[in-house]
Enzyme design. Structure first.
Site, PDB file in Angstrom:
ATOM      1  N   GLU A   1       0.825  -1.201   0.000  1.00 33.31           N
ATOM      2  CA  GLU A   1       0.000   0.000   0.000  1.00 33.31           C
ATOM      3  C   GLU A   1       0.865   1.259   0.000  1.00 33.31           C
ATOM      4  OE1 GLU A   1      -4.448   0.359   1.782  1.00 33.31           O
ATOM      5  OE2 GLU A   1      -2.889   0.243   3.292  1.00 33.31           O
TER       6      GLU A   1
ATOM      7  N   LYS B   1     -13.960   1.548  -3.722  1.00 27.82           N
ATOM      8  CA  LYS B   1     -14.981   1.916  -2.719  1.00 27.82           C
ATOM      9  C   LYS B   1     -16.101   2.712  -3.389  1.00 27.82           C
ATOM     10  CE  LYS B   1     -11.965   2.217   1.319  1.00 27.82           C
ATOM     11  NZ  LYS B   1     -11.303   3.163   2.202  1.00 27.82           N
TER      12      LYS B   1
ATOM     13  N   HIS C   1       6.059 -27.502  -0.279  1.00 24.08           N
ATOM     14  CA  HIS C   1       5.299 -28.585  -0.898  1.00 24.08           C
ATOM     15  C   HIS C   1       4.219 -28.057  -1.836  1.00 24.08           C
ATOM     16  CE1 HIS C   1       7.104 -31.713   1.764  1.00 24.08           C
ATOM     17  NE2 HIS C   1       7.382 -30.614   2.451  1.00 24.08           N
TER      18      HIS C   1
END
Ligand code: PA5
Length: 426
Positions: free
Chosen positions: A278, A414, A299
């Site tokens: 950010e 948003k 793995h």
């Protein structure tokens, strides 16, 4: 307290080539003259923090520990990840502490939210709601639900005494509510952004409630501040790390993968991903921060790291001494062939996995690997590490000419979401 071993591309000449920029930027950080300079409150926070507030936090935390079974910490992003990662790193994933900590407010997930609410029914819980703006939708919805449940269970007046809020000193919807209802309130200072706030009440209150030594954590950060507040690139490991990130980005490695060998440190990687992602991911620049927890992810992702598209470098957080350990027992039949490890600690096996993997990735895979060696992960060391990474992040973003303290891109989704939800004005 921590040692840094940089990858083998970072020779003295490469590092020295950054000296002029580092001197200029370090001055910019100290004198608060760079972009986003009104969000540099965290730089001197380990010495300037509000001592009275910390005493109040300790008192209130003790009250919570003595009077409640659960503390629900309600926040998202910078108002969530710091406390969560420190809690898990220090208390482990199967903590038997007398106070249970539950996180909420970090998701819209109907499954998660309804499960937590169901779990809390009939239980004796307090709430720590954390939001600087006081209007973050995930947090606000969760808080509304939690408050409603609490008031239904204990009544409005008793609920007020079980709600602890961390928000802006003066403004915002949550601050207005705190003034109206008289909740115990702590401050997220105006000059500290969410992802740089773990050492403020945002992290300190829930951590103190969890029994963590927050003064030791602040001491560790103070120690880091005095170690890294200088432009001596020969010795300042914080800035050596920052310039390494910059060099990697400019030399064909756009992904930094944070690696730990402790599942209880996985959330530290999440905190790092937010801090760096950010802060730096702007103007089509910045490293993409990724993470893996080894040996588990050896793995799965291990194959790609070893042999896949060569786009990443690793920064490994290697804790040398675990907080607890077990020995591998003897087995008469030895069908699993493990008796050669009989009597050895798992820490020994984990370290050998680290050494073997490092060699494989560096020598065979050609992956540049930085290692941060940590003697033992305690509150003081974690405070030191938090400060180390925040300062490295500011340096690293400024090297890219990026303002590390805003997040303009976050607003766009948003707006779209509010429009779709039918919010007035969108
Ligand atoms: O780092 C940041 O600034 C963000 O991640 C914020 O912390 C996050 O969006 C939560 O914001 P607020 O504390 O205003 O609810």
């Amino acid at each position: 307290m921590i040692k840094l071993q940089l990858n083998n591309q970072m020779n003295d000449k490469v590092i020295e080539s950054y000296q002029k920029d580092v001197t200029r930027i370090n001055k910019m950080i100290d004198e608060k003259t760079g972009p986003g300079n009104d969000f540099l409150g965290w730089v001197d926070w380990p010495v300037n923090y509000d001592k009275e507030e910390v005493e109040r936090i300790l008192e209130d935390a003790k009250y919570v520990r003595d009077h409640f079974d659960i503390l629900v910490v309600c926040g998202i992003g910078g108002s969530y990840l710091g406390a969560r990662c420190a809690l898990e790193a220090l208390n482990g994933l199967k903590s038997d502490d007398k106070l249970e900590i539950i996180f909420m407010g970090q998701t819209f997930s109907p499954n998660y939210v309804s499960q937590v609410l169901k779990y809390l029914e009939g239980k004796n819980f307090a709430i720590n709601v954390i939001s600087k703006s006081g209007t973050t939708t995930e947090t606000s919805i969760s808080f509304r639900l939690l408050k409603e449940l609490l008031e239904r269970q204990v009544g409005k007046e008793k609920a007020k005494k079980a709600i602890y809020a961390t928000t802006d000193r003066e403004k915002g919807a949550l601050k207005t509510l705190c003034n109206q209802e008289g909740y115990a309130t702590y401050v997220l200072p105006g000059n500290i952004g969410g992802r740089y706030s773990v050492l403020t009440a945002v992290g300190l209150f829930p951590l103190a409630a969890a029994g963590i030594d927050i003064k030791a954590m602040l001491n560790g950060a103070e120690e880091a501040r005095s170690a890294y507040d200088n432009d001596d690139l020969k010795n300042n490991i914080c800035y050596r790390y920052a310039v390494t990130r910059d060099y990697m980005l400019r030399h064909g490695k756009p992904v930094e993968m944070y690696v730990t060998y402790e599942p209880q440190m996985t959330q530290i990687s999440e905190w790092l991903k937010q801090l760096f992602g950010e802060s730096e991911g702007k103007e089509k620049k910045g490293l993409f921060p990724a993470s893996a927890t080894f040996s588990t992810d050896l793995h799965s992702l291990g194959q790609f790291v070893q042999d896949g598209t060569p786009l990443l470098f690793e920064t490994i957080l290697n804790v040398l001494t675990p907080n607890s350990d077990v020995k591998i027992p003897h087995d008469d039949a030895d069908l699993d062939g493990l008796n050669y490890l009989e009597g050895k600690d798992l820490a020994f096996v984990n370290q050998k996995a680290f050494e073997g993997t490092l060699k494989a990735h560096v020598e065979d895979g050609g992956v540049p690997c930085n290692v941060i060696y940590i003697d033992k992960l305690d509150a003081k060391t974690l405070g030191h590490l938090f400060y180390f990474f925040m300062r490295a992040c500011a340096m690293s973003a400024y090297l890219l000419d990026i303002n590390p303290f805003n997040q303009p891109g976050v607003e766009i989704y948003k707006k779209n979401m509010f429009h779709l939800l039918g919010k007035k004005g969108y």
